[in-house]
Design a protein around this motif. Structure first.
Motif, PDB file in Angstrom:
ATOM      1  N   VAL A   1      67.713  77.487  61.609  1.00  0.00           N
ATOM      2  CA  VAL A   1      67.701  78.458  62.704  1.00  0.00           C
ATOM      3  C   VAL A   1      66.901  79.698  62.286  1.00  0.00           C
ATOM      4  O   VAL A   1      66.174  80.281  63.088  1.00  0.00           O
ATOM      5  CB  VAL A   1      69.140  78.839  63.111  1.00  0.00           C
ATOM      6  N   LEU A   2      66.995  80.078  61.009  1.00  0.00           N
ATOM      7  CA  LEU A   2      66.294  81.275  60.542  1.00  0.00           C
ATOM      8  C   LEU A   2      64.771  81.102  60.546  1.00  0.00           C
ATOM      9  O   LEU A   2      64.047  82.090  60.544  1.00  0.00           O
ATOM     10  CB  LEU A   2      66.766  81.660  59.134  1.00  0.00           C
ATOM     11  N   VAL A   3      64.277  79.874  60.506  1.00  0.00           N
ATOM     12  CA  VAL A   3      62.833  79.701  60.668  1.00  0.00           C
ATOM     13  C   VAL A   3      62.512  79.109  62.039  1.00  0.00           C
ATOM     14  O   VAL A   3      61.410  78.596  62.260  1.00  0.00           O
ATOM     15  CB  VAL A   3      62.192  78.846  59.544  1.00  0.00           C
ATOM     16  N   ALA A   4      63.480  79.223  62.965  1.00  0.00           N
ATOM     17  CA  ALA A   4      63.253  78.859  64.369  1.00  0.00           C
ATOM     18  C   ALA A   4      62.811  77.417  64.532  1.00  0.00           C
ATOM     19  O   ALA A   4      61.868  77.122  65.274  1.00  0.00           O
ATOM     20  CB  ALA A   4      62.230  79.814  65.018  1.00  0.00           C
TER      21      ALA A   4
END
Lengths: 207, 207, 207
Positions: free
Chosen positions: A137-140
């Motif tokens: 999620v943090l790198v989408a």
């Protein structure tokens, strides 16, 4: 926790952190971003579990060794990411071991906090896959643990063994050993043979 | 909780889970990914609310029926997603009902835990939209609940009625009924008439 | 909390909220989406910190002024986003001040809840960068705080001063002042001189 279990737990943390660091390098984050993704991949699952069962502060914050090990993995990834990428196969094996351990430990801890076997199994799975979800999620990108070969299913199976043993009043420690073996074995076979769960059938003309 | 309220709550859970499962099918996740997105869409709002007010373990983990219903919806979506896509209109109506219920129940629970009416209204909104936010973040898209026709505003209005009744010491149950009707009515009218909130004016030559 | 500290805290909240609102306008969200992103950017870091240390309900929900200030910033952004974009430099300076304040306040609060200096420093950093992470995840982009000039590193340094003072039994208040200055100074110099942390070396022919 016994010394052996602690060592395995830290090893699982280290390997999960490697996966976060490797992803951060691929996305060209700086050294700090590499450390953050290493830590996020290593401890997010446990943080989510502990917050949900009310075990605050979470183990990963109460015991400095987890984050220290995760940061060490981040530093190693930053300087040796090509070597780690080449070791993809051994890393996947260790990752499976980490998943197995996190799933049975997570389930066991949730049972200790009074959750039902059903909820405890799900929290064990969350302990195992939460780090991978946060990392992605943090790198989408869509979390690969939602798509990888029987990844979360293996965690469910491992935690389920521990929960079932609890239902039938069987001793916890051997159940955790069996659960970890089931999870690891399932994941290992899935990687080796490319086992996948089916996806839904979609008509080709969808929008 | 009365039986009627429980039934509505489970129905809302089911419909929210359908929205998660449908999205997972569109993104071609496997059957497990469909189940995860169903559960995430159905219970994330309540999980976030309960963690924030300190009600651990959260209701969705303490009572197995919520996740069981969410998984059932996931299985249904996996095998019948085309039928569900065709029923978009009835699903939207049920979704509005689920939103209304989650908003007033969430506000009421937050008030019971001693939060101020202002904070309780926001937590009611979070209960209503949190699932949709989690569902969309997991597939790396901007949450539609931040853009859909008066979606979150309707939740705020519904929860606000409950919070206002609390300020004026009016009885809770009728306030929840009125709040749910306000939320549902607003959302229904917004869908029917395409009501939107304005977006900010941007010059055309922005970068 | 002293009045001065409260004023700074609300100012930091306001400026963080401006960053969320500005991003929402750029992504063409409606007025409600602007308010949500303003609030998410302003309070997510503190919410995560409070949930992790078990301080429920979190300060941002227990005291209505934080969310009121964040919403005010959202409304201002909605109507005056072009003016705010033009003030990018002063906004960055205030943002650095907010970061400094959140980092030292967050570290201090975590120490008060019995966390180790190591964990408290990380929670201070989380207080400082969590809002920026949530803001960016909600529009599905990689958090800039993982890439911006010494952003999180400055927060770590500021919180580290407070944690170190605690280790050596030095008084808290001057340590917080020094920590805030260290964080702000580092961030200010990094912006002015474009200081970056290194990224890992990647071969050009990577896949």
């Amino acid at each position: 926790m016994s010394l052996l279990l602690l060592l395995f737990d830290l090893l699982g943390t280290f390997v999960f952190a490697l996966s976060g660091g490797t992803l951060a390098v691929r996305y060209r984050l700086d050294v700090f971003g590499v450390l953050v993704l290493s830590c996020a991949a290593a401890v997010s699952g446990g943080l989510a579990r502990d917050v949900l069962i009310g075990a605050q502060p979470p183990a990963a914050l109460a015991d400095w060794r987890y984050l220290a090990v995760a940061m060490l993995a981040g530093v190693v990834t930053f300087y040796r990411h090509q070597a780690i990428e080449r070791m993809r196969n051994p890393v996947q094996v260790f990752d499976g071991a980490g998943l197995a351990l996190f799933a049975v430990l997570g389930t066991s801890k949730a049972l200790d906090y009074g959750l039902s076997p059903f909820a405890a199994t799900l929290l064990g799975m969350l302990s195992g896959i939460g780090g991978g979800v946060a990392r992605d999620v943090l790198v989408a990108r869509i979390p690969v643990v939602l798509k990888a070969e029987l990844y979360a299913v293996a965690a469910l199976a491992g935690g389920g063994v521990v929960a079932l043993a609890d239902v039938f009043d069987l001793p916890r420690t051997p159940a955790m050993a069996v659960g970890a073996l089931v999870c690891f074995g399932l994941r290992y076979m899935a990687i080796r043979h490319g086992w996948h769960l089916p996806a839904a059938h979609l008509p080709d003309d969808r929008g």
